[in-house]
Design a protein around this motif. Structure first.
Motif, PDB file in Angstrom:
ATOM      1  N   ALA A  43       0.801  -1.291   0.019  1.00 31.46           N
ATOM      2  CA  ALA A  43       0.137  -0.089   0.063  1.00 31.46           C
ATOM      3  C   ALA A  43       0.838   1.276   0.096  1.00 31.46           C
ATOM      4  O   ALA A  43       0.412   2.318  -0.213  1.00 31.46           O
ATOM      5  CB  ALA A  43      -0.856   0.127   1.270  1.00 31.46           C
ATOM      6  N   LEU A 115     -11.730  -1.899   6.015  1.00 29.92           N
ATOM      7  CA  LEU A 115     -11.387  -2.638   4.659  1.00 29.92           C
ATOM      8  C   LEU A 115      -9.892  -3.166   4.983  1.00 29.92           C
ATOM      9  O   LEU A 115      -9.560  -4.484   4.888  1.00 29.92           O
ATOM     10  CB  LEU A 115     -11.475  -2.089   3.279  1.00 29.92           C
ATOM     11  N   VAL A 116      -8.967  -2.333   5.559  1.00 27.85           N
ATOM     12  CA  VAL A 116      -7.604  -2.908   5.807  1.00 27.85           C
ATOM     13  C   VAL A 116      -7.591  -3.925   6.991  1.00 27.85           C
ATOM     14  O   VAL A 116      -7.024  -4.911   6.581  1.00 27.85           O
ATOM     15  CB  VAL A 116      -6.780  -1.667   6.164  1.00 27.85           C
ATOM     16  N   THR A 119      -9.210  -7.471   5.719  1.00 29.28           N
ATOM     17  CA  THR A 119      -8.263  -7.923   4.849  1.00 29.28           C
ATOM     18  C   THR A 119      -7.201  -8.717   5.397  1.00 29.28           C
ATOM     19  O   THR A 119      -6.809  -9.778   4.967  1.00 29.28           O
ATOM     20  CB  THR A 119      -7.817  -6.888   3.631  1.00 29.28           C
ATOM     21  N   ASP A 168      -5.992 -10.683  -5.010  1.00 24.68           N
ATOM     22  CA  ASP A 168      -7.239  -9.594  -4.542  1.00 24.68           C
ATOM     23  C   ASP A 168      -6.810  -8.694  -3.365  1.00 24.68           C
ATOM     24  O   ASP A 168      -7.123  -7.482  -3.217  1.00 24.68           O
ATOM     25  CB  ASP A 168      -8.455 -10.274  -4.293  1.00 24.68           C
ATOM     26  N   ASP A 169      -5.866  -9.431  -2.508  1.00 23.83           N
ATOM     27  CA  ASP A 169      -5.361  -8.520  -1.350  1.00 23.83           C
ATOM     28  C   ASP A 169      -4.498  -7.659  -1.635  1.00 23.83           C
ATOM     29  O   ASP A 169      -4.275  -6.445  -1.226  1.00 23.83           O
ATOM     30  CB  ASP A 169      -4.747  -9.520  -0.318  1.00 23.83           C
ATOM     31  N   ARG A 171      -4.245  -6.061  -4.755  1.00 22.79           N
ATOM     32  CA  ARG A 171      -4.969  -4.974  -5.380  1.00 22.79           C
ATOM     33  C   ARG A 171      -5.852  -4.157  -4.133  1.00 22.79           C
ATOM     34  O   ARG A 171      -5.891  -2.952  -4.445  1.00 22.79           O
ATOM     35  CB  ARG A 171      -6.081  -5.488  -6.485  1.00 22.79           C
ATOM     36  N   THR A 172      -6.169  -4.784  -3.326  1.00 28.74           N
ATOM     37  CA  THR A 172      -6.790  -3.979  -2.086  1.00 28.74           C
ATOM     38  C   THR A 172      -5.636  -2.739  -1.465  1.00 28.74           C
ATOM     39  O   THR A 172      -6.034  -1.757  -1.266  1.00 28.74           O
ATOM     40  CB  THR A 172      -7.440  -4.697  -1.071  1.00 28.74           C
ATOM     41  N   ALA A 173      -4.665  -3.532  -1.551  1.00 26.83           N
ATOM     42  CA  ALA A 173      -3.413  -2.773  -0.572  1.00 26.83           C
ATOM     43  C   ALA A 173      -3.174  -1.449  -1.678  1.00 26.83           C
ATOM     44  O   ALA A 173      -2.872  -0.586  -1.090  1.00 26.83           O
ATOM     45  CB  ALA A 173      -2.149  -3.704  -0.394  1.00 26.83           C
ATOM     46  N   GLN A 174      -3.009  -1.939  -2.922  1.00 30.27           N
ATOM     47  CA  GLN A 174      -2.574  -0.924  -3.894  1.00 30.27           C
ATOM     48  C   GLN A 174      -3.462   0.188  -4.132  1.00 30.27           C
ATOM     49  O   GLN A 174      -3.036   1.182  -4.505  1.00 30.27           O
ATOM     50  CB  GLN A 174      -2.147  -1.636  -5.109  1.00 30.27           C
ATOM     51  N   SER A 175      -4.892   0.062  -3.766  1.00 28.58           N
ATOM     52  CA  SER A 175      -5.780   1.078  -3.814  1.00 28.58           C
ATOM     53  C   SER A 175      -5.513   2.085  -2.995  1.00 28.58           C
ATOM     54  O   SER A 175      -6.220   3.168  -2.848  1.00 28.58           O
ATOM     55  CB  SER A 175      -7.137   0.426  -3.684  1.00 28.58           C
ATOM     56  N   TYR A 176      -4.768   1.937  -1.950  1.00 31.75           N
ATOM     57  CA  TYR A 176      -4.644   3.057  -0.880  1.00 31.75           C
ATOM     58  C   TYR A 176      -3.284   3.581  -1.068  1.00 31.75           C
ATOM     59  O   TYR A 176      -3.070   4.713  -0.554  1.00 31.75           O
ATOM     60  CB  TYR A 176      -4.236   2.304   0.518  1.00 31.75           C
TER      61      TYR A 176
END
Length: 189
Positions: A43, A115-116, A119, A168-169, A171-176
């Protein structure tokens, strides 16, 4: 458990839908620390309260601060931060494009975003529930009994006993991440 984990053992228990076994209770804190650090690296965010000093390049009269949310600007090149205009992640500085400035600022969330937290807890829960064969490093397995056969293939990120971020995890981290395109800052707040 150390204070710098992004989730707690109770979050892992909630993700599993059951209490942790004594063995899982011993494993969870270490896994939470490692997964938290992997998530932070992906992230490029700390998520917890802190203070950073960054040397940043001026573009169009402003710099983009990499950590969010920004709580306060302490100083810019040694001058008090209250002398500068700040909006979102952009800090306006009276300098030419290409000039570097040193910004000291405070940042971070008062509470880890849900979300963090969910996850990170979910990754640890998956690790604890993973098939023992996948944890041992097996990539695929087949079994035939009479006319019946079963084939199993384990995801590469699920193999071994080491915590990892699934696609998917990741991508979630990178969204931050905070990214700047000229004067526009992309990313959620």
């Amino acid at each position: 458990m150390a204070d710098n984990a992004l989730a707690k053992s109770t979050d892992v228990s909630d993700a599993l839908g059951r209490d942790l076994t004594p063995s899982e209770t011993k494993q969870a804190p270490g896994h939470l620390l490692k997964v938290s650090e992997l998530f932070r690296l992906a992230a490029r965010q700390q998520f917890t309260r802190g203070r950073s000093t960054n040397r940043l390049r001026v573009t169009a009269g402003a710099v983009t601060l990499p950590q969010r949310p920004v709580q306060s600007i302490v100083s810019v090149d040694g001058e008090p931060g209250d002398r500068f205009t700040f909006l979102g992640q952009r800090l306006e500085v009276p300098a030419q494009t290409g000039t570097f400035v040193v910004v000291d600022y405070e940042h971070g969330y008062d509470e880890i975003p849900d979300l963090v937290r969910l996850t990170v807890a979910g990754i640890v829960a998956q690790l604890l529930e993973a098939d023992p064969r996948a944890r041992a490093g097996v990539t695929q397995r087949g079994e035939t009994r009479g006319p019946f056969s079963v084939q199993e293939t384990y995801a590469s990120w699920a193999q071994g006993a080491s915590p990892r971020l699934a696609p998917d995890d990741l991508r979630t981290a990178q969204s931050y991440r905070v990214t700047s395109y000229g004067l526009i800052v992309q990313g959620g707040y």
